[in-house]
Design a protein around this motif. Structure first.
Motif, PDB file in Angstrom:
ATOM      1  N   ALA A  47       0.827  -1.196   0.000  1.00 58.50           N
ATOM      2  CA  ALA A  47       0.000   0.000   0.000  1.00 58.50           C
ATOM      3  C   ALA A  47       0.865   1.250   0.000  1.00 58.50           C
ATOM      4  CB  ALA A  47      -0.934  -0.007   1.210  1.00 58.50           C
ATOM      5  N   ALA A  48       1.918   1.230   0.785  1.00 53.05           N
ATOM      6  CA  ALA A  48       2.824   2.379   0.839  1.00 53.05           C
ATOM      7  C   ALA A  48       3.444   2.626  -0.537  1.00 53.05           C
ATOM      8  CB  ALA A  48       3.906   2.143   1.880  1.00 53.05           C
ATOM      9  N   ASP A  49       3.827   1.528  -1.228  1.00 54.64           N
ATOM     10  CA  ASP A  49       4.399   1.684  -2.577  1.00 54.64           C
ATOM     11  C   ASP A  49       3.394   2.329  -3.526  1.00 54.64           C
ATOM     12  OD1 ASP A  49       6.660   0.534  -1.667  1.00 54.64           O
ATOM     13  OD2 ASP A  49       6.294  -1.452  -2.568  1.00 54.64           O
ATOM     14  N   HIS A  50       2.157   1.805  -3.474  1.00 51.68           N
ATOM     15  CA  HIS A  50       1.114   2.354  -4.336  1.00 51.68           C
ATOM     16  C   HIS A  50       0.908   3.840  -4.068  1.00 51.68           C
ATOM     17  CE1 HIS A  50      -0.763  -0.604  -6.893  1.00 51.68           C
ATOM     18  NE2 HIS A  50      -0.563  -1.522  -5.948  1.00 51.68           N
ATOM     19  N   LEU A  51       0.814   4.146  -2.786  1.00 53.45           N
ATOM     20  CA  LEU A  51       0.528   5.522  -2.413  1.00 53.45           C
ATOM     21  C   LEU A  51       1.654   6.450  -2.881  1.00 53.45           C
ATOM     22  CD1 LEU A  51      -1.110   6.457   0.921  1.00 53.45           C
ATOM     23  CD2 LEU A  51       0.498   8.012  -0.157  1.00 53.45           C
ATOM     24  N   ARG A 109       1.450   6.976  -6.621  1.00 48.85           N
ATOM     25  CA  ARG A 109       0.392   7.930  -6.957  1.00 48.85           C
ATOM     26  C   ARG A 109       0.844   9.372  -6.694  1.00 48.85           C
ATOM     27  NH1 ARG A 109      -0.866   4.712  -8.608  1.00 48.85           N
ATOM     28  NH2 ARG A 109      -2.520   3.599  -9.511  1.00 48.85           N
ATOM     29  N   LEU A 110       1.485   9.516  -5.534  1.00 48.50           N
ATOM     30  CA  LEU A 110       1.904  10.848  -5.105  1.00 48.50           C
ATOM     31  C   LEU A 110       2.941  11.421  -6.060  1.00 48.50           C
ATOM     32  CD1 LEU A 110       1.981  13.103  -2.947  1.00 48.50           C
ATOM     33  CD2 LEU A 110       3.506  11.679  -1.610  1.00 48.50           C
ATOM     34  N   ARG A 111       3.850  10.571  -6.491  1.00 48.38           N
ATOM     35  CA  ARG A 111       4.942  11.071  -7.317  1.00 48.38           C
ATOM     36  C   ARG A 111       4.533  11.268  -8.775  1.00 48.38           C
ATOM     37  NH1 ARG A 111       9.342  11.590  -4.427  1.00 48.38           N
ATOM     38  NH2 ARG A 111       9.695  10.238  -2.615  1.00 48.38           N
ATOM     39  N   GLU A 112       3.437  10.611  -9.197  1.00 45.95           N
ATOM     40  CA  GLU A 112       3.089  10.743 -10.621  1.00 45.95           C
ATOM     41  C   GLU A 112       2.357  12.051 -10.896  1.00 45.95           C
ATOM     42  OE1 GLU A 112       0.777   7.236 -11.300  1.00 45.95           O
ATOM     43  OE2 GLU A 112      -1.131   8.259 -10.967  1.00 45.95           O
ATOM     44  N   PHE A 146      -1.566  17.170  -3.186  1.00 44.93           N
ATOM     45  CA  PHE A 146      -2.101  15.818  -3.305  1.00 44.93           C
ATOM     46  C   PHE A 146      -3.089  15.619  -2.173  1.00 44.93           C
ATOM     47  CE2 PHE A 146      -2.203  11.231  -2.720  1.00 44.93           C
ATOM     48  CZ  PHE A 146      -2.212  10.754  -4.022  1.00 44.93           C
ATOM     49  N   ARG A 147      -4.355  15.458  -2.543  1.00 48.02           N
ATOM     50  CA  ARG A 147      -5.386  15.383  -1.509  1.00 48.02           C
ATOM     51  C   ARG A 147      -5.747  13.933  -1.243  1.00 48.02           C
ATOM     52  NH1 ARG A 147      -6.773  20.058  -4.780  1.00 48.02           N
ATOM     53  NH2 ARG A 147      -6.449  21.901  -3.477  1.00 48.02           N
ATOM     54  N   LEU A 148      -5.587  13.588   0.008  1.00 46.94           N
ATOM     55  CA  LEU A 148      -5.666  12.191   0.393  1.00 46.94           C
ATOM     56  C   LEU A 148      -6.689  12.025   1.503  1.00 46.94           C
ATOM     57  CD1 LEU A 148      -4.315   9.307   0.449  1.00 46.94           C
ATOM     58  CD2 LEU A 148      -2.679  10.257   2.074  1.00 46.94           C
ATOM     59  N   PRO A 180     -15.843  17.584  -3.282  1.00 49.35           N
ATOM     60  CA  PRO A 180     -14.421  17.231  -3.214  1.00 49.35           C
ATOM     61  C   PRO A 180     -14.062  16.132  -4.208  1.00 49.35           C
ATOM     62  CG  PRO A 180     -15.432  17.214  -1.032  1.00 49.35           C
ATOM     63  CD  PRO A 180     -16.537  17.381  -2.019  1.00 49.35           C
ATOM     64  N   CYS A 181     -12.907  16.303  -4.864  1.00 50.06           N
ATOM     65  CA  CYS A 181     -12.421  15.210  -5.690  1.00 50.06           C
ATOM     66  C   CYS A 181     -11.003  14.890  -5.231  1.00 50.06           C
ATOM     67  CB  CYS A 181     -12.496  15.548  -7.173  1.00 50.06           C
ATOM     68  SG  CYS A 181     -12.150  17.256  -7.543  1.00 50.06           S
ATOM     69  N   PHE A 182     -10.925  13.928  -4.329  1.00 48.75           N
ATOM     70  CA  PHE A 182      -9.637  13.541  -3.766  1.00 48.75           C
ATOM     71  C   PHE A 182      -8.775  12.876  -4.824  1.00 48.75           C
ATOM     72  CE2 PHE A 182     -12.113  13.874   0.145  1.00 48.75           C
ATOM     73  CZ  PHE A 182     -11.207  14.529   0.965  1.00 48.75           C
ATOM     74  N   ASP A 183      -7.461  12.980  -4.613  1.00 51.97           N
ATOM     75  CA  ASP A 183      -6.567  12.265  -5.515  1.00 51.97           C
ATOM     76  C   ASP A 183      -6.554  10.779  -5.177  1.00 51.97           C
ATOM     77  OD1 ASP A 183      -5.405  14.448  -7.158  1.00 51.97           O
ATOM     78  OD2 ASP A 183      -5.002  15.232  -5.155  1.00 51.97           O
TER      79      ASP A 183
END
Lengths: 591, 503
Positions: free
Chosen positions: A379-383, A386-389, A394-396, A487-490
């Motif tokens: 999950a951390a990798d995925h997150l 996402r954050l870096r792309e 970045f709204r989480l 709201p449209c979260f990332d």
């Protein structure tokens, strides 16, 4: 809903094991009695009305509606109530004749009610055939999702001249099944109508009238942009705004292409008769509304603007409109069903609209399942990916509970662009912020404590204000963050409960019905306290949704949710994707 | 080239009402607040009036816009939606002025142009003449003097109320006056009977059912009875009525329109000209009686004191504003003949009266009896012919009398009525006549309005009767209030072996 309550919703009468012969005799007797009383010598019936309720909850308010409806359109009603959840039992049936109390004349509604516990829907068509009045047009009205692809639907359709359903009752993706029915060459005799489409009549009227003056009619071919503002529903783009867009596209000859999300709206660039037209569907909040358009602005290439900001529901025709004393909502539904009953022909405009609507429809990808050895690590990798792309803020939205605790600790150790993060909590327990159950406390102890994240980047639910106020204040914070738009979260991180709940949207809870705002307080029942949660439209407007599912106990529910079972978690779709991240224990071998 | 609005396809209303101003002359009269304003408000409730819209009341009484609005509000039910009234009333204006005075029209024109500006109306005008018919030509020429009859942009229509003339000559004069300044297509003559839902239903009944039209002729129909009876006396209309009488007040317009709808040939299309062409053909085919024929074809009566529903009521000559020696008829019964292939020899008995026992309006079509009597157990006179009744007032509906076998070992015939009641079949209430007529006039659909040639043709039929009555030395028969008219009316039908339907 038990049988007694259900009865009260539909009609008077006593459920008894079914005998059509007996029911028809009862009906004759009732009519004779009444005829003598009222001096009626001649009965007139304009329609057979077959109402199929997909579940007992669909009978709510039906009795009142049918009573009023039959006062305007003398009908023989056959109401079939399916109860797939109930144990298989004997079919029940009874007849009733309800005479309208507050009209000058005796208007009577003939009803035959069938209750089918367990999976006995297949017997309904034969019962319908046995009770219909001959030679009178038949209208079948499907309350709830019609059982697409079943014999029940096919056979009742055979008997119907007009088929009425409401696409607000099922996901937009099922509209393809509707389209399949409508275009099926075996159903060319039937007229189909969607109540969600019918509700657009006033909008169509209003929009059409903008373009009635000849110089305005000319502008139709010079439109550069059409913006439809709408309130989200269970789907990010619900049927009504979608059909409205489809209607414009099909009437004006725009070649439809699928919508995509752009900043604050679903957008499609269509090629029109003389150039490109940008179609924008903008989600907005409007109190008390759900799934319907609330405004339209059309601009021409020359900068001329046409707008509709409000559509006043039209009053029901006739002189005693002031005295009808009906709830506006009932009157509105009645008016609509009345329109359905008074027309029987195929609605070509609807068919063309549906076709275009499906082509512009926004469809979020189906959920994906990924099984991993270490849930938190993956999950951390995925997150992080996402954050870096993407750049900028970045709204989480974070999940609570015990599953993500290790994920947050792992994240805190990573070297991330922390300053870009804006963190909200998807749900919260109504407890003080230092309570062991507090989601915020867990986030504070893990993420905030271990990283360079500043406390003003994390938005907590102000639970000390009490649930309703806390929800309201959180919605205001979201408003500030997202400039008043929904709201449209990332990314939203979500958990999955053994009962199929996610965030704090529990099966059957009232918060699931909230579409006009971003947050809701969700009481759990007497003595169980409350939860605070983001609402379904917010979860579905997020760019991606990621479920974290760990542990053997979740195996069964995960399988059912992925199969599309009726759970809150099955209704969540990120715009660009939904990922179920599961560890090996949660994921049985056959998935 | 006129572009069709593609967004209109499939909508309930295929055309929209265009922006317009409704200008009501004689606006301080009762008609405005009793009928016109409620009708327009009901149209607003159903979003049927255009979004650019205004009402301008014109009358001599000095009133402010506010006072005028307040007056109109009285005509609406208490429950009327206040928000809608707010929006609606902001479009109501008042202009004090004498419609007889040509000088005043400059100010009126200015006022209208100001309203055009304020409410975005493109110059379309609907002039409603709620004034005495003597003033129709005055208003028409005053409007024309300022070119308000044919504006540079938009359309102008005038609506006039009955009576339209009091005989053929005066009707032709009136038509002539109006036509000097307006085209026939601009003139909407209101016959509120035609706005009634059930009257319109006659066309649906005849031409949407395949089974009646084949028998709708002299081979199968024995005769037709048209009745319009009311329990009321002349009430406050004594002055007008005493100069008019039942034939002018009811038969020449309303009942002859009903007759035309029953007798007309199928029009090719349901548009204003096609329908009205067929109706005028009926009027032209109607026999014009010679003076000496009139006594045998038309009966007149006048009510004397009597009882209505148990209450004693005075006779006609005792009513207010009625001449004590008045010969004016309050009852008239006429046998009309339509001399064409379809109706030759089929009498149309038309009767109307005030102070009748019941309020009834209906058309009864009596079919011929069976040619051969099969059922010997049935006394001959019990074998009545089939009867089809189109009921218009008070219960709207259709009833058909058919013969059936009475249950039992022997064959006995009994008559039963199959009764279809509009109000029981469709609880949806019918729109009031004025709503429909005002909407149609805004839409420019003249189907339900009387055309000039039809009005004249109808007068040409009525004239000889009026003429004969006027010059007759015989006094008008009297009948007691609460009876079905003078004895002579019975006799004149019975002489032909028929009888008035007992209603």
């Amino acid at each position: 809903m038990d049988l007694e309550t259900m009865l009260a919703e539909v009609s008077v009468g006593h459920p008894r094991p079914l005998s059509i012969g007996r029911i028809m005799r009862e009906l004759d007797d009732l009519e004779r009695e009444l005829g003598i009383e009222a001096g009626v010598q001649f009965r007139l019936t304009t329609t057979n009305l077959v109402v199929v309720c997909s579940g007992p909850d669909q009978v709510r308010g039906l009795g009142l509606l049918l009573g009023e409806l039959c006062a305007e359109f003398p009908c023989r009603c056959l109401v079939a109530v399916l109860d797939p959840e109930a144990e298989k039992g004997t079919l029940q049936g009874w007849a009733s004749l309800t005479c309208h109390p507050h009209r000058r004349q005796h208007m009577c509604c003939e009803q035959v009610i069938l209750y089918c516990p367990g999976g006995q829907g297949e017997s309904v068509p034969s019962l319908v055939s046995a009770t219909l009045l001959p030679e009178v047009p038949t209208l079948s009205w499907w309350r709830g999702e019609p059982p697409f692809g079943t014999h029940l639907l096919e056979q009742v359709l055979e008997l119907s001249d007009r088929v009425v359903f409401d696409s607000a009752d099922f996901p937009v993706s099922r509209m393809e099944s509707v389209q399949a029915l409508v275009t099926d060459r075996y159903h060319q005799e039937q007229a189909f109508s969607d109540l969600s489409w019918g509700r657009l009549e006033e909008w169509r009227e209003e929009i059409a009238s903008l373009f009635d003056p000849p110089e305005a009619t000319e502008c139709l071919s010079a439109l550069a942009q059409v913006e439809i503002r709408f309130v989200p529903g269970p789907d990010p783009v619900p049927p009504q705004p979608l059909l409205l867009a489809g209607w414009l596209a099909s009437r004006l000859g725009w070649r439809p292409v699928p919508m995509t999300w752009a900043d604050d709206a679903f957008v499609a660039r269509l090629s029109g008769g003389s150039g490109r037209v940008e179609l924008r569907l903008v989600p907005v909040w409007a109190e008390g509304q759900s799934g319907r358009p609330v405004g339209l602005v059309a601009k021409t290439r020359q900068g001329r603007e046409f707008r509709v900001d409000e559509v006043r529901p039209r009053r029901r025709g006739g002189r005693d409109v002031w005295k009808s004393g009906l709830e506006p909502e009932v009157a509105r539904r009645l008016e609509q069903m009345g329109r359905e009953l008074s027309t029987l022909s195929r609605d070509v405009v609807y068919q063309e609209t549906l076709e275009s609507a499906l082509e512009v429809a926004f469809q979020a990808p189906e959920p994906r399942l990924q099984v991993v050895a270490d849930l938190a690590e993956a999950a951390a990798d995925h997150l992080e990916a996402r954050l870096r792309e993407q750049e900028g803020p970045f709204r989480l939205a974070l999940a609570g509970g015990s599953t993500p605790r290790r994920l947050y600790s792992l994240l805190a150790e990573r070297d991330l662009p922390w300053e870009r993060l804006r963190i909200f909590l998807g749900d919260e327990r109504a407890v003080p912020e230092d309570h062991p159950d507090s989601n915020f406390r867990m986030v504070r102890e893990t993420l905030l404590a271990g990283s360079t994240l500043q406390s003003e980047q994390v938005f907590r639910w102000e639970t000390e204000r009490g649930p309703d106020e806390a929800a309201r204040v959180y919605a205001q914070a979201l408003d500030r963050e997202f400039a008043g738009a929904p709201p449209c979260f990332d990314l939203v991180l979500l958990g999955l409960g053994e009962d199929g709940h996610t965030a704090s949207l529990f099966p059957g809870s009232p918060a699931l019905q909230v579409f006009d705002r971003a947050t809701a307080a969700n009481p759990l029942g007497p003595g169980k306290g409350s939860r605070l949660t983001l609402t379904l439209p917010v979860l579905n407007l997020a760019r991606s949704a990621m479920f974290l599912v760990g542990g053997r106990a979740k195996a069964s529910i995960l399988r059912r949710v992925l199969a599309g079972g009726p759970f809150p978690a099955s209704r969540v779709r990120g715009r660009e994707g939904t990922l179920f991240l599961a560890d090996r224990e949660a994921c049985p071998d056959d998935l | 080239m006129i572009l069709e609005n593609p967004l209109r396809v499939g909508l309930a209303r295929t055309c929209a009402t265009e922006p317009c101003a409704v200008v009501i002359f004689g606006a301080s009269g009762d008609l405005t607040w009793r009928k016109l304003c409620p009708a327009l408000f009901r149209l607003a409730e159903e979003s049927l009036i255009p979004r650019e819209f205004a009402i301008l009341g014109v009358s001599r009484t000095p009133l402010s816009d506010e006072e005028f609005r307040e007056r109109l509000r009285q005509g609406l039910p208490q429950e009327a939606d206040p928000a809608l009234w707010e929006a609606f009333s902001s479009r109501i204006h008042y202009h004090a002025g004498d419609h007889r005075d040509p000088q005043g029209y400059a100010a009126l024109q200015e006022r209208l142009e100001e309203l055009d500006e304020r409410h975005g109306i493109g110059g379309n005008r609907l002039f409603y003449l709620a004034v005495s018919p003597a003033d129709f030509p005055i208003i028409a020429s005053n409007l024309a003097a300022r070119d308000m009859n044919r504006p540079a942009r938009g359309w102008v229509r005038i609506l006039v109320e009955k009576p339209f003339g009091r005989d053929l000559v005066s009707a032709m004069e009136l038509n002539g006056e109006l036509l000097r300044h307006f085209d026939e297509s601009q003139i909407y003559r209101i016959d509120h009977y035609l706005g009634k839902e059930t009257v319109q239903n006659i066309l649906t009944f005849r031409f949407a059912n395949g089974i009646f039209e084949p028998v709708w002729n002299r081979r199968y129909i024995d005769h037709v009875q048209i009745t319009a009876a009311e329990t009321l006396g002349v009430e406050s209309r004594g002055g007008y009525y005493d100069a008019a009488g039942a034939l002018r007040d009811m038969i020449q317009n309303h009942l002859m329109q009903l007759l035309a709808l029953v007798a007309m040939e199928p029009p090719a299309r349901l548009d204003a000209e096609a329908v009205r062409d067929e109706k005028v053909k009926v009027f032209r085919a109607m026999r014009r009686y010679k003076p000496r024929e009139v006594p045998g074809c038309a009966i007149r009566g006048q009510y004397a004191a009597g009882h209505i529903e148990g209450t004693a009521v005075p006779g006609y000559r005792q009513e207010a504003k009625v001449q004590p020696d008045s010969q004016t008829e309050t009852y008239a019964a006429v046998r009309f003949l339509v001399d064409n292939w379809r109706w030759s020899g089929v009498p149309f008995y038309v009767r109307t009266g005030k102070r009748m026992p019941r309020k009834v309006t209906e058309v009864a079509v009596q079919f011929r009896a069976v040619p051969h009597l099969l059922f010997s157990n049935t006394p001959e006179d019990a074998l009545e012919p089939n009867l089809l009744v189109l009921k218009i007032d008070p219960e709207e509906g259709i009833s058909l009398r058919i013969a059936t076998k009475y249950p039992g070992m022997v064959t006995r015939v009994r008559w039963v009525n199959m009764d279809f009641q509009y109000g029981r079949a469709f609880a949806a209430p019918s729109p009031a006549a004025y709503e429909r007529l005002l909407l149609d006039s805004m839409l420019g659909d003249a189907t339900l309005f009387s055309r000039g040639d039809a009005v004249e043709a109808a007068w040409a039929v009525a004239d000889p009767i009026l003429e004969a009555w006027k010059s007759s030395p015989e006094p008008t028969d009297s009948y007691p209030a609460g009876s079905w008219g003078p004895r002579a009316a019975e006799a004149f039908v019975e002489d032909e072996g028929r009888h008035w339907r007992r209603i």
